[in-house]
Design a protein around this motif. Structure first.
Motif, PDB file in Angstrom:
ATOM      1  N   PHE A   4       0.808  -1.224   0.000  1.00  0.00           N
ATOM      2  CA  PHE A   4       0.000   0.000   0.000  1.00  0.00           C
ATOM      3  C   PHE A   4       0.839   1.270   0.000  1.00  0.00           C
ATOM      4  O   PHE A   4       0.620   2.150  -0.836  1.00  0.00           O
ATOM      5  CB  PHE A   4      -0.987   0.001   1.166  1.00  0.00           C
ATOM      6  CG  PHE A   4      -2.077  -1.035   1.049  1.00  0.00           C
ATOM      7  CD1 PHE A   4      -2.697  -1.301  -0.152  1.00  0.00           C
ATOM      8  CD2 PHE A   4      -2.478  -1.739   2.159  1.00  0.00           C
ATOM      9  CE1 PHE A   4      -3.684  -2.254  -0.259  1.00  0.00           C
ATOM     10  CE2 PHE A   4      -3.471  -2.690   2.076  1.00  0.00           C
ATOM     11  CZ  PHE A   4      -4.080  -2.946   0.860  1.00  0.00           C
ATOM     12  N   PRO A   5       1.819   1.411   0.903  1.00  0.00           N
ATOM     13  CA  PRO A   5       2.616   2.649   0.859  1.00  0.00           C
ATOM     14  C   PRO A   5       3.443   2.784  -0.415  1.00  0.00           C
ATOM     15  O   PRO A   5       3.530   3.868  -0.995  1.00  0.00           O
ATOM     16  CB  PRO A   5       3.529   2.540   2.079  1.00  0.00           C
ATOM     17  CG  PRO A   5       2.899   1.555   2.964  1.00  0.00           C
ATOM     18  CD  PRO A   5       2.144   0.618   2.082  1.00  0.00           C
ATOM     19  N   ILE A   6       4.032   1.688  -0.855  1.00  0.00           N
ATOM     20  CA  ILE A   6       4.864   1.741  -2.065  1.00  0.00           C
ATOM     21  C   ILE A   6       4.025   2.070  -3.289  1.00  0.00           C
ATOM     22  O   ILE A   6       4.387   2.925  -4.104  1.00  0.00           O
ATOM     23  CB  ILE A   6       5.626   0.414  -2.244  1.00  0.00           C
ATOM     24  CG1 ILE A   6       6.611   0.222  -1.097  1.00  0.00           C
ATOM     25  CG2 ILE A   6       6.349   0.370  -3.585  1.00  0.00           C
ATOM     26  CD1 ILE A   6       7.230  -1.149  -1.027  1.00  0.00           C
ATOM     27  N   SER A   7       2.888   1.400  -3.404  1.00  0.00           N
ATOM     28  CA  SER A   7       2.036   1.666  -4.569  1.00  0.00           C
ATOM     29  C   SER A   7       1.422   3.061  -4.499  1.00  0.00           C
ATOM     30  O   SER A   7       1.238   3.699  -5.541  1.00  0.00           O
ATOM     31  CB  SER A   7       0.949   0.595  -4.688  1.00  0.00           C
ATOM     32  OG  SER A   7       0.109   0.612  -3.556  1.00  0.00           O
ATOM     33  N   SER A   8       1.121   3.547  -3.304  1.00  0.00           N
ATOM     34  CA  SER A   8       0.576   4.906  -3.217  1.00  0.00           C
ATOM     35  C   SER A   8       1.607   5.929  -3.684  1.00  0.00           C
ATOM     36  O   SER A   8       1.260   6.924  -4.321  1.00  0.00           O
ATOM     37  CB  SER A   8       0.106   5.215  -1.800  1.00  0.00           C
ATOM     38  OG  SER A   8       1.198   5.341  -0.918  1.00  0.00           O
ATOM     39  N   LEU A  27       2.681  11.279   1.382  1.00  0.00           N
ATOM     40  CA  LEU A  27       1.481  10.445   1.300  1.00  0.00           C
ATOM     41  C   LEU A  27       1.817   8.984   1.593  1.00  0.00           C
ATOM     42  O   LEU A  27       1.078   8.302   2.304  1.00  0.00           O
ATOM     43  CB  LEU A  27       0.823  10.560  -0.079  1.00  0.00           C
ATOM     44  CG  LEU A  27      -0.433   9.717  -0.263  1.00  0.00           C
ATOM     45  CD1 LEU A  27      -1.550  10.219   0.634  1.00  0.00           C
ATOM     46  CD2 LEU A  27      -0.863   9.709  -1.708  1.00  0.00           C
ATOM     47  N   ALA A  28       2.941   8.517   1.082  1.00  0.00           N
ATOM     48  CA  ALA A  28       3.363   7.139   1.353  1.00  0.00           C
ATOM     49  C   ALA A  28       3.638   6.944   2.845  1.00  0.00           C
ATOM     50  O   ALA A  28       3.294   5.902   3.415  1.00  0.00           O
ATOM     51  CB  ALA A  28       4.601   6.796   0.533  1.00  0.00           C
ATOM     52  N   ALA A  29       4.228   7.931   3.499  1.00  0.00           N
ATOM     53  CA  ALA A  29       4.463   7.843   4.941  1.00  0.00           C
ATOM     54  C   ALA A  29       3.151   7.831   5.709  1.00  0.00           C
ATOM     55  O   ALA A  29       2.997   7.082   6.678  1.00  0.00           O
ATOM     56  CB  ALA A  29       5.331   9.011   5.397  1.00  0.00           C
ATOM     57  N   LEU A  30       2.195   8.623   5.277  1.00  0.00           N
ATOM     58  CA  LEU A  30       0.873   8.634   5.898  1.00  0.00           C
ATOM     59  C   LEU A  30       0.186   7.280   5.743  1.00  0.00           C
ATOM     60  O   LEU A  30      -0.374   6.740   6.708  1.00  0.00           O
ATOM     61  CB  LEU A  30       0.006   9.741   5.297  1.00  0.00           C
ATOM     62  CG  LEU A  30      -1.416   9.833   5.819  1.00  0.00           C
ATOM     63  CD1 LEU A  30      -1.411  10.298   7.266  1.00  0.00           C
ATOM     64  CD2 LEU A  30      -2.225  10.766   4.955  1.00  0.00           C
ATOM     65  N   VAL A  31       0.261   6.715   4.566  1.00  0.00           N
ATOM     66  CA  VAL A  31      -0.343   5.399   4.327  1.00  0.00           C
ATOM     67  C   VAL A  31       0.354   4.328   5.168  1.00  0.00           C
ATOM     68  O   VAL A  31      -0.303   3.441   5.719  1.00  0.00           O
ATOM     69  CB  VAL A  31      -0.311   5.048   2.819  1.00  0.00           C
ATOM     70  CG1 VAL A  31      -0.734   3.618   2.573  1.00  0.00           C
ATOM     71  CG2 VAL A  31      -1.207   6.002   2.041  1.00  0.00           C
ATOM     72  N   ALA A  32       1.662   4.420   5.302  1.00  0.00           N
ATOM     73  CA  ALA A  32       2.395   3.453   6.130  1.00  0.00           C
ATOM     74  C   ALA A  32       1.951   3.549   7.583  1.00  0.00           C
ATOM     75  O   ALA A  32       1.790   2.526   8.261  1.00  0.00           O
ATOM     76  CB  ALA A  32       3.895   3.701   6.009  1.00  0.00           C
ATOM     77  N   ASN A  33       1.725   4.762   8.080  1.00  0.00           N
ATOM     78  CA  ASN A  33       1.253   4.930   9.451  1.00  0.00           C
ATOM     79  C   ASN A  33      -0.160   4.384   9.625  1.00  0.00           C
ATOM     80  O   ASN A  33      -0.476   3.808  10.669  1.00  0.00           O
ATOM     81  CB  ASN A  33       1.317   6.393   9.867  1.00  0.00           C
ATOM     82  CG  ASN A  33       2.725   6.832  10.163  1.00  0.00           C
ATOM     83  OD1 ASN A  33       3.480   6.101  10.772  1.00  0.00           O
ATOM     84  ND2 ASN A  33       3.077   8.028   9.724  1.00  0.00           N
ATOM     85  N   ILE A  34      -0.999   4.550   8.635  1.00  0.00           N
ATOM     86  CA  ILE A  34      -2.359   4.008   8.695  1.00  0.00           C
ATOM     87  C   ILE A  34      -2.319   2.482   8.730  1.00  0.00           C
ATOM     88  O   ILE A  34      -3.032   1.844   9.502  1.00  0.00           O
ATOM     89  CB  ILE A  34      -3.202   4.529   7.517  1.00  0.00           C
ATOM     90  CG1 ILE A  34      -3.463   6.033   7.691  1.00  0.00           C
ATOM     91  CG2 ILE A  34      -4.505   3.761   7.385  1.00  0.00           C
ATOM     92  CD1 ILE A  34      -4.073   6.700   6.489  1.00  0.00           C
ATOM     93  N   VAL A  35      -1.467   1.896   7.921  1.00  0.00           N
ATOM     94  CA  VAL A  35      -1.321   0.436   7.917  1.00  0.00           C
ATOM     95  C   VAL A  35      -0.804  -0.045   9.270  1.00  0.00           C
ATOM     96  O   VAL A  35      -1.300  -1.039   9.816  1.00  0.00           O
ATOM     97  CB  VAL A  35      -0.375  -0.008   6.774  1.00  0.00           C
ATOM     98  CG1 VAL A  35       0.035  -1.459   6.925  1.00  0.00           C
ATOM     99  CG2 VAL A  35      -1.037   0.221   5.430  1.00  0.00           C
ATOM    100  N   LEU A  36       0.152   0.666   9.836  1.00  0.00           N
ATOM    101  CA  LEU A  36       0.701   0.292  11.140  1.00  0.00           C
ATOM    102  C   LEU A  36      -0.363   0.380  12.237  1.00  0.00           C
ATOM    103  O   LEU A  36      -0.483  -0.517  13.071  1.00  0.00           O
ATOM    104  CB  LEU A  36       1.890   1.182  11.488  1.00  0.00           C
ATOM    105  CG  LEU A  36       2.557   0.921  12.837  1.00  0.00           C
ATOM    106  CD1 LEU A  36       3.146  -0.490  12.869  1.00  0.00           C
ATOM    107  CD2 LEU A  36       3.623   1.942  13.100  1.00  0.00           C
TER     108      LEU A  36
END
Length: 66
Positions: A4-8, A27-36
């Motif tokens: 998800f973060p990489i593809s975003s 945005l990728a960092a935000l998505v990574a935090n959401i996944v975490l």
């Protein structure tokens, strides 16, 4: 989950942010935090259900021993 973060990042760097890698990286960092956060929430819920099952099993064993 890791995709998800990489593809975003790669999907938004040229399509949404017109080559601005700073915004795409943010945005990728935000998505990574959401996944975490999702992973942590699921882990807590799983641990809670295991404790409830263990407590019910202990109560059944206590009733059987009487």
């Amino acid at each position: 989950m890791i995709t998800f973060p990489i593809s975003s990042y790669f999907l938004t760097v040229h399509n949404l942010f017109s080559g601005n890698t700073t915004y795409a990286g943010a945005l990728a960092a935000l998505v990574a935090n959401i996944v975490l956060m999702g992973y942590v929430i699921v882990a807590f819920q799983d641990d809670k259900s295991e404790r409830e099952i263990d407590a019910a099993a202990a109560a059944n064993e206590k009733k059987k021993s009487r």
